[in-house]
Motif scaffolding. Structure first.
Motif, PDB file in Angstrom:
ATOM      1  N   ASP A  27       0.825  -1.203   0.029  1.00 28.91           N
ATOM      2  CA  ASP A  27       0.010   0.118  -0.063  1.00 28.91           C
ATOM      3  C   ASP A  27       0.707   1.284   0.212  1.00 28.91           C
ATOM      4  N   LYS A  28       2.139   1.037  -0.134  1.00 27.51           N
ATOM      5  CA  LYS A  28       2.967   2.283   0.066  1.00 27.51           C
ATOM      6  C   LYS A  28       3.659   2.560  -1.568  1.00 27.51           C
ATOM      7  N   THR A  29       3.040   1.787  -2.396  1.00 28.86           N
ATOM      8  CA  THR A  29       3.554   1.848  -3.845  1.00 28.86           C
ATOM      9  C   THR A  29       2.523   2.267  -4.850  1.00 28.86           C
ATOM     10  N   GLN A  30       2.860   2.763  -6.161  1.00 29.11           N
ATOM     11  CA  GLN A  30       1.991   3.249  -6.968  1.00 29.11           C
ATOM     12  C   GLN A  30       2.621   2.660  -8.384  1.00 29.11           C
ATOM     13  N   VAL A  31       1.847   2.604  -9.200  1.00 28.52           N
ATOM     14  CA  VAL A  31       2.179   2.002 -10.638  1.00 28.52           C
ATOM     15  C   VAL A  31       2.141   3.198 -11.440  1.00 28.52           C
ATOM     16  N   ASN A  40       5.587   8.885  -3.950  1.00 24.28           N
ATOM     17  CA  ASN A  40       6.517  10.230  -3.690  1.00 24.28           C
ATOM     18  C   ASN A  40       7.837  10.189  -4.242  1.00 24.28           C
ATOM     19  N   GLU A  41       8.132   8.971  -4.796  1.00 20.07           N
ATOM     20  CA  GLU A  41       9.781   8.856  -5.134  1.00 20.07           C
ATOM     21  C   GLU A  41       9.683   8.681  -6.689  1.00 20.07           C
ATOM     22  N   GLY A  67      11.522  -1.022 -11.013  1.00 21.08           N
ATOM     23  CA  GLY A  67      10.126  -1.134 -11.230  1.00 21.08           C
ATOM     24  C   GLY A  67       9.366  -2.083 -12.047  1.00 21.08           C
ATOM     25  N   TYR A  68      10.200  -3.294 -12.423  1.00 21.99           N
ATOM     26  CA  TYR A  68       9.539  -4.523 -12.844  1.00 21.99           C
ATOM     27  C   TYR A  68       9.582  -5.813 -12.079  1.00 21.99           C
ATOM     28  N   VAL A  69       8.649  -6.544 -12.196  1.00 19.18           N
ATOM     29  CA  VAL A  69       8.585  -7.796 -11.383  1.00 19.18           C
ATOM     30  C   VAL A  69       9.541  -8.916 -11.790  1.00 19.18           C
ATOM     31  N   THR A  70      10.412  -9.510 -10.788  1.00 19.53           N
ATOM     32  CA  THR A  70      11.570 -10.474 -11.155  1.00 19.53           C
ATOM     33  C   THR A  70      11.153 -11.852 -10.440  1.00 19.53           C
ATOM     34  N   ASP A  71      10.281 -11.788  -9.454  1.00 19.86           N
ATOM     35  CA  ASP A  71      10.095 -13.143  -8.748  1.00 19.86           C
ATOM     36  C   ASP A  71       8.636 -12.706  -7.895  1.00 19.86           C
ATOM     37  N   LEU A  72       7.767 -13.808  -7.751  1.00 17.33           N
ATOM     38  CA  LEU A  72       6.791 -13.674  -7.154  1.00 17.33           C
ATOM     39  C   LEU A  72       6.681 -15.062  -6.295  1.00 17.33           C
ATOM     40  N   LYS A  73       6.089 -14.998  -5.139  1.00 21.32           N
ATOM     41  CA  LYS A  73       5.856 -16.001  -4.132  1.00 21.32           C
ATOM     42  C   LYS A  73       4.460 -15.631  -3.528  1.00 21.32           C
TER      43      LYS A  73
END
Length: 127
Positions: A27-31, A40-41, A67-73
């Motif tokens: 919840d501290k991120t945005q796309v 805010n970065e 900024g791109y996904v490299t791994d998901l669990k």
């Protein structure tokens, strides 16, 4: 001698910092335009994106590079691993946590082992 130690510390600091990736709650991120940022970065996020169940157990953990996904669990609520897979430059807004969707729709981004598990821990699929 002191100057040499300071110089060595300055030389190795960048290598140490590269290995220190931050962990951020989802919840501290945005796309923005398919790239993940911390709110805010200005630089794309590199690190681990984590989302927890209400009891503190991890729901999903997403490793992100520039900024791109490299791994998901992802995990079931009781803590059993549900899904584990790697990607190459997958946009966060195209990410699905349903393995049939991942395997079919994002197949071109898959990189490395792909595993999905039933709630009892038995492997459902491995590719």
């Amino acid at each position: 001698m002191k100057t040499k130690l300071q110089l060595l510390a300055l030389l190795f600091l960048p290598f140490f910092l590269v290995g220190c990736r931050k962990v951020v709650e989802a919840d501290k991120t945005q796309v923005r335009n398919g790239v993940l940022y911390v709110v805010n970065e200005t630089k794309p996020f590199t690190g681990t994106l984590r989302e927890n169940w209400g009891d503190g157990k991890i729901v999903q953990e997403i490793k992100v590079d520039q900024g791109y996904v490299t791994d998901l669990k992802t995990w079931y609520k009781h803590g059993q691993l549900k899904l584990s897979c790697g990607f190459t430059n997958l946009s966060v807004d195209k990410l699905s946590t349903s393995w049939p969707d991942l395997f079919e729709d994002q197949r071109k981004f898959l990189n490395g082992p792909f595993e999905a598990f039933y709630e009892n821990g038995q492997r459902e699929i491995q590719a």
